[in-house]
Design an enzyme around this catalytic site. Structure first.
Site: not given
Length: 348
Positions: A178, A219
């Protein structure tokens, strides 16, 4: 190149098999790069060919993770395709395609950027927890302030939404993929592998990393809010997630946000970032042409296809310069410096 989760990983002693294969492949790529630098192209080709095969096997070990854990169709298909494509790259090297040594060099630099971040504990902790704090700040800008607590991965990276208040009762936590380091390593490797002025390489790298960081933050915020608040819990989507993907109904919003929307847009974003980098550093088209040859078996001239009028040194092409001189008494040509990756999130 994320390490496999403990639930699906095979280990050699205490070290995951995926890590062993990744380090072995990257070490072989690095040695091949050194051999080429020492003007020993044949040993470099043979070693790089072996490295490509090991690299492909590494990606094959990732299939259970992406299929069983992440439930990502895109990433599962890509990891399945990696082995035959890598074996083909090795075959081409053995057949004498020395131009593939440039792409091998790029892979070596990608690994040298990514693997230390993945395997050095304090670096990994800093990346994950810093990304979590930045994502939380982004959530606060959107009106959500859940706080951060320890996730099941042992880092302070889990967004502490109250399960009794949210729609799905679920939340997400930040893992290594991530952080955007994978995409940063890709562009870092491509940029480092080519021959160009340091100024243009640094500029291209700074732009790529900056755009990746910002888009990755957006995101993470999107997925981190969409999952607990059930943005995609519509009946038809729940049916697809449960019947065709075997996921719990309350995980639908996460799967739609992460596996379909975010990953699809990531492909578009990577293409856009590539275009920005090419405008500054057209040399990166060379390793990209090698990628296309592996995929299609056809030679491409991306400079011509993209209508680039820049030489490899960043100046205008010869034809462009001649056209300019025909309409002006004098002119100069020189270096042009224009002003202009998850893989996965986990949740519990």
């Amino acid at each position: 190149m994320p390490a496999l989760p403990a639930t699906t990983a095979v280990s050699i002693g205490s070290i995951p098999l995926g890590d062993v294969l990744a380090w072995t492949a990257i070490a072989a790529f690095v040695v091949a790069m050194v051999l080429e630098w020492l003007d020993a192209p044949d040993p470099a080709r043979y070693l790089a060919a072996a490295a490509w095969v090991v690299f492909g096997v590494f990606w094959l070990t990732m299939v259970p993770h992406y299929y069983l854990e992440v439930k990502s169709p895109i990433q599962t298909l890509l990891t399945l395709a990696a082995l035959p494509l890598c074996v083909y790259a090795g075959y081409l090297l053995l057949q004498g395609r020395e131009s593939l040594l440039l792409l091998s060099k790029a892979i070596a630099f990608m690994g040298l950027i990514y693997l230390p971040a993945e395997t050095i504990p304090f670096v990994k902790t800093w990346l994950i927890e810093t990304t979590a704090r930045q994502t939380h700040f982004g959530m606060e800008l959107m009106g959500h302030s859940p706080g951060i607590e320890e996730g099941s991965n042992g880092y302070q990276s889990r967004f502490a939404f109250d399960p009794d208040v949210t729609v799905t009762g679920r939340t997400t936590y930040i893992i290594m993929s991530c952080t955007g380091i994978g995409s940063m390593a890709i562009f870092g490797g491509l940029i480092a592998s080519v021959t160009a002025s340091l100024k243009r390489k640094v500029t291209a790298f700074a732009i790529a990393v900056g755009v990746i960081w910002f888009l990755n933050l957006v995101r993470n915020v999107f997925i981190g809010i969409a999952s607990p608040w059930g943005w995609f819990q519509q009946d038809i989507l729940v049916h697809i997630a449960t019947e065709f993907m075997g996921a719990p109904a309350d995980r639908t919003s996460y799967i739609v946000a992460h596996n379909f929307i975010a990953q699809s847009l990531s492909i578009v974003a990577l293409l856009g970032i590539t275009y920005l980098v090419v405008r500054i550093l057209p040399e990166v088209l060379d390793p990209l042409e090698e990628v296309l040859f592996i995929l299609t078996g056809t030679e491409y001239d991306l400079s011509d296809a993209l209508g680039e009028e820049m030489r490899a040194d960043g100046g205008t092409s010869t034809s462009a310069a001649s056209a300019s001189e025909s309409t002006a008494e004098s002119g100069t040509s020189g270096e042009s410096d224009p002003a202009s990756t998850s893989e996965t999130d986990s949740e519990r």
